[in-house]
Design an enzyme around this catalytic site. Structure first.
Site, short mmCIF file in Angstrom:
data_model
loop_
_atom_site.label_atom_id
_atom_site.label_comp_id
_atom_site.label_asym_id
_atom_site.label_seq_id
_atom_site.Cartn_x
_atom_site.Cartn_y
_atom_site.Cartn_z
N VAL A 1 -2.36 0.61 8.72
CA VAL A 1 -2.98 0.68 7.39
C VAL A 1 -3.13 2.14 6.98
CG1 VAL A 1 -5.00 0.10 6.02
CG2 VAL A 1 -4.18 -1.50 7.73
N LEU B 1 0.81 -1.22 0.00
CA LEU B 1 0.00 0.00 0.00
C LEU B 1 0.84 1.26 0.00
CD1 LEU B 1 -2.98 -0.82 2.40
CD2 LEU B 1 -3.10 -0.19 -0.03
N THR C 1 14.08 -6.50 4.11
CA THR C 1 15.12 -6.29 3.09
C THR C 1 15.42 -4.81 2.84
OG1 THR C 1 13.38 -6.58 1.45
CG2 THR C 1 14.79 -8.46 1.87
N SER D 1 1.07 -8.51 -1.94
CA SER D 1 1.83 -7.90 -0.85
C SER D 1 1.19 -8.18 0.50
CB SER D 1 1.88 -6.38 -1.04
OG SER D 1 2.48 -6.08 -2.26
N HIS D 2 1.98 -8.06 1.55
CA HIS D 2 1.46 -8.34 2.89
C HIS D 2 0.33 -7.38 3.28
CE1 HIS D 2 1.25 -9.83 6.90
NE2 HIS D 2 1.74 -8.74 7.46
N SER D 3 0.25 -6.21 2.63
CA SER D 3 -0.84 -5.28 2.94
C SER D 3 -2.22 -5.94 2.81
CB SER D 3 -0.80 -4.07 2.01
OG SER D 3 0.43 -3.40 2.07
N GLU E 1 5.63 0.70 6.86
CA GLU E 1 6.27 0.00 7.98
C GLU E 1 7.79 0.03 7.88
OE1 GLU E 1 4.67 -3.89 8.63
OE2 GLU E 1 5.93 -4.29 10.37
N ARG F 1 -11.81 -9.34 19.30
CA ARG F 1 -11.95 -8.77 20.62
C ARG F 1 -12.78 -7.49 20.55
NH1 ARG F 1 -6.90 -7.35 22.28
NH2 ARG F 1 -6.14 -7.73 20.19
N HIS G 1 1.51 -9.25 18.60
CA HIS G 1 0.05 -9.26 18.52
C HIS G 1 -0.47 -10.31 19.47
CE1 HIS G 1 -4.03 -9.50 17.04
NE2 HIS G 1 -3.82 -8.39 16.37
#
Lengths: 607, 260
Positions: A408, A15, A232, A42-44, A391, A270, A254
């Site tokens: 995010v 993102l 990286t 991507s991890h997003s 990040e 939660r 987490h």
């Protein structure tokens, strides 16, 4: 040898990277996105929970504003953030959410009428807010502020952002990996990049280079992060010897990674009213945190869980001790709609049906607050022409703990900010890269590959990587102390030394080579690991997610400052410097750790 | 109880190496509880053969990287539990897509091109106003979201009979993408003619209706319904009915009218 020229080179196409490229393109600049994987992978995409922005459309958001969001963010950071950055962030976040809507994100919307909350209260959404962007409750905020798209916020954001990349015709080169930055100690001119399809090296020359490679979670072995999140980009910056990494010891865990597998189940469990239970099926969080219960900040919940496990209240399993996350009382209808991805994860990967069974969870490495230190415009310290966002960067709005949903929002907001900054900076006359500099950097990378291919070393990449993860998890995890941290620094330095003697088992042939890629990445990962452990050892206080058993209190007199770690060429550990944090509005105060004294009973044990 | 030993027969080939011949290579592992193909293949690469190529990213069934043929069927490897598999399992790369090596295929390039062909973005003349929030009913938002859930894993394309016969076919995923923008009230492509590529044999009329796509989708997307919807819509447009509208409701009215 191919050389590719561009105005803006973005390393990483999640993102943050894509938003940066979109901004550069909207401002008339040519941008190229580099990515290890196709951008939509991507991890997003894994972000389930939401994107924090003070829109204030819900009844439970009444009175919300960027001011309240600012306060939550600064408190959450345990006063470790830069307040001018936090202020800019909370101001831009609502714009970012509306813009993503304009571009196509199907945000969930306000539906007027009464509804019952998990605690039994009945609230009524207002008719006049019907159809505006909805928000839900999400770890550690005063108001409901997390905008969401059903159960797939990250997915919808990534797909919409990549649609913009398509529309604007931004060039994407996927399955490539940047192996070195081209720089002269003053300015960055691009990167040497390997094509992971063919193994070929290419030179990318750019007037602006943006690092947006996400976090380093995978160096911990156990992490909720995708397997490509190996830090990286941070390692590339650190390898220059002149760019400092900020607050690398600030690592978030987490509370709810599943056991086994470490896949994250969202805070939304939660937020929507899920409980944490121990081996006696006792709901223990109210004992520790009577006010916020399961909804206290992530670091607080993670530590309470570990504390409870150390009291012998955890459930033993072949994969280590865990606790239960119980959402059974939310009902099948709610679980199968609002928490569908969670239900899917439990059923598919655990064989657990969360409608009828509790979910095995434990705290797991989740987020890197630290990263490439930049100023408020995302310009890296130490090298002109280098930037970082998301990040991977540390412009520093998270300090020592990040709030759920702020990451995010940060990706999109930093993408906007860095794109603007780059456009402004490109107005200045261009500084050309000498051909020799690009050639020399390329030769260094070729030499590294040649050496690895020729090495007769007996050390296997995987063995070193595995041990690195164990050392970090065991000694640089949720509870830290001087003894463990010293041992960790020492052992990680030994592993770094060992990594010089790696031998490939498969040789370097034609085409992609996963073993070579892993071997090339490993020394950088180990340097990050040493940097985290060493920074944590030196910081003799507890702040946010950094918790020292031997220094359990925050120490503003000595430690209201940010760690800056630079790794000079040939050194065996980083040089640490410190800088003050920026305080504009909110002087350091009580963050609220609950009334109970935190005191673990014995050494933490990790599975 | 004795632990089960499982054999994975894995396709090996490096298309860039002129000496490489496609072959099957067996790997034997002891099964551990809750082992998935992600766990198993990672173990093989770490302990048995570090050169084995495959693609995992999220390992949580949200990124779409790891689709492959498991005993002949397209599946996401990360969400395939080994306990569901027989003692011998064959693993092939997805057909249709360009082979990178072993189990790794280039789905990314194909999906990128598909996105460009169907112009996979909201077409609008509206300017973004940072202070204004446009409204949408939650029902509509959820409907759009449901059509936006594709993870581009390629299982549907790999299972599609038409795709194997004509490489220019948009595929079930491409057609679903069209349906996503047709459903989005923000997209101003009101005239169906805007979706030019769809009304040909490369598009909806290439589909022969075997619907293996529907059965292969790991996200359980409503491919059968969406393909039927597009077919009906573009067929009616072809005979001049409802071509200036992309609204579901009007179309169904049109169908009723034309049926009389």
């Amino acid at each position: 040898m191919t050389t590719i020229f561009t105005d803006v080179l973005v390393i990483g196409a999640g993102l943050a990277g894509e938003r940066a490229a979109v901004e550069a393109a909207l401002r008339g600049r040519k941008a190229i996105l580099l990515s290890l994987v196709p951008p939509r992978r991507s991890h997003s995409v894994a972000a389930q929970g939401g994107m924090q922005a003070a829109l204030g459309n819900m009844v439970m958001s009444k009175g919300d504003s960027p001011d309240v969001h600012f306060e939550d963010t600064v408190k959450g950071s345990d006063w470790g953030c830069d307040q001018d950055v936090a202020r800019l962030f909370v101001t831009l976040a609502p714009v970012a959410v509306r813009q993503m809507s304009h571009w196509g994100v199907p945000w969930s919307r306000v539906e007027p009428g009464p509804r019952k909350l998990a605690d039994g209260r009945v609230i009524e959404e207002e008719k006049e807010k019907e159809g505006l962007i909805a928000a839900r409750d999400f770890g550690g905020t005063k108001k409901w502020r997390a905008c969401f798209a059903s159960d797939g916020t990250g997915h919808s954001l990534v797909y919409t952002m990549d649609n913009m990349v398509l529309q604007l015709g931004v060039t994407v080169h996927d399955r490539v990996e940047a192996l070195a930055l081209i720089h002269d100690g003053q300015r960055c001119f691009g990167a040497i990049v390997q094509d992971l399809r063919t193994g070929e090296l290419r030179t990318y020359l750019a007037r602006a280079t943006i690092i947006a490679t996400g976090g380093y979670g995978r160096i911990f072995g156990h992490s909720t992060n995708a397997v490509i999140n190996e830090g990286t980009g941070m390692a590339l910056a650190q390898d220059t010897g002149v760019v400092p990494l900020g607050n690398m010891e600030a690592v978030q865990f987490h509370p709810t990674g599943i056991v086994p597998g470490d896949i994250l189940v969202s805070e939304a469990c939660r937020g929507d009213g899920g409980y944490l239970l121990d081996k006696d099926e006792h709901r223990f969080m109210p004992d520790y945190e009577p006010a916020k219960k399961e909804l206290a900040s992530r670091d607080v919940v993670s530590r309470r869980m570990m504390q409870h496990i150390l009291l012998g209240k955890g459930i033993e399993s072949p994969y280590g001790t865990h606790l239960w996350l119980d959402i059974r009382h939310l009902g099948k209808k709610h679980i199968d709609s609002n928490l569908r991805e969670v239900a899917d994860i439990c059923r598919t990967f655990l064989g657990v049906d969360p409608v009828t069974q509790p979910i095995p969870v434990r705290p797991t490495q989740h987020y890197s607050m630290g990263g490439v230190r930049t100023n408020i415009g995302c310009r890296a310290y130490g090298l002109a022409g280098l930037y970082a966002a998301g990040e991977a960067g540390c412009w520093d709005m998270h300090g020592f703990n990040r709030l759920g949903g702020n990451s995010v929002a940060e990706t999109v907001v930093t993408g906007m900010v860095v794109g603007r900054q780059v456009a402004v900076d490109l107005e200045a006359p261009a500084v050309a890269c000498t051909e020799k500099l690009a050639q020399d950097t390329l030769k260094q990378v070729e030499e590294r590959i040649r050496r690895l291919a020729a090495s007769e070393g007996l050390v296997a990449v995987h063995a070193v990587k595995k041990r690195m993860g164990e050392v970090l998890t065991e000694k640089v995890g949720i509870f830290r102390n001087g003894k463990n941290l010293s041992e960790a620094v020492e052992e990680l330095q030994e592993l770094l030394e060992m990594s010089r003697h790696i031998g490939l088992r498969t040789g370097v042939g034609r085409g992609a080579n996963p073993e070579l890629s892993a071997a090339l990445r490993l020394p950088g990962m180990l340097r990050l690991a040493v940097t985290i452990a060493y920074g944590a050892l030196q910081r003799t206080e507890s702040r946010g997610s950094h918790f020292r058993e031997d220094y359990p209190r925050r120490d503003d007199k000595n430690w209201l400052k940010r760690t800056l770690a630079t790794w000079p060429a040939g050194a065996d550990k980083p040089v640490l410097n410190y800088e003050p944090v920026v305080i504009t509005d909110l002087p350091p105060g009580e963050r609220g750790y609950g009334e109970m004294q935190l005191k673990p009973q014995k050494e933490p044990a990790h599975g | 109880m004795a632990k089960r030993v499982v054999t994975f027969e894995i396709f090996r080939h490096n298309p860039l190496d002129p000496d490489s011949k496609p072959r099957m290579q067996p790997f034997v592992l002891e099964e551990t509880p809750r082992m998935t193909l992600f766990t198993a293949l990672t173990k093989i690469r770490e302990e048995l053969d570090p050169s084995l190529k495959f693609d995992f990213v999220c390992r949580a069934a949200v990124c779409g990287s790891c689709a492959m043929l498991v005993n002949g069927k397209p599946r996401l490897a990360c969400r395939t539990r080994v306990e569901e598999l027989p003692d011998r399992t064959t693993l092939f790369p997805l057909p249709f897509f360009k082979l990178v090596g072993d189990l790794s295929v280039d789905t990314g390039s194909w999906f990128r091109e598909m996105g460009a062909r169907v112009q996979s973005w909201v077409h609008t003349m509206e300017q973004f106003n940072p202070a204004l929030e446009e409204r949408m009913s939650n029902e509509k938002a959820i409907a759009v979201y449901e059509l936006d859930r594709c993870i581009e894993c390629g299982c549907c394309v790999a299972a599609c009979a038409t795709a194997q016969m004509r490489p220019d076919f948009l595929g079930p995923a491409g057609l679903l993408r069209v349906a996503r923008f047709v459903a989005d009230p923000r997209d101003q492509r009101t005239s169906i003619n805007a979706f030019d590529v769809v009304k040909t044999d490369e598009g909806i009329f290439g589909c022969v209706g075997f619907l293996a796509c529907h059965d292969s989708c790991p996200k359980n997307l409503s491919l059968a319904t969406q393909l039927a919807y597009l077919r009906r819509k573009f067929m009616l447009t072809g005979v001049g009915i409802g071509k200036d509208s992309k609204d579901h409701h009007n179309i169904s009215q049109t169908v009723e009218l034309s049926a009389r």
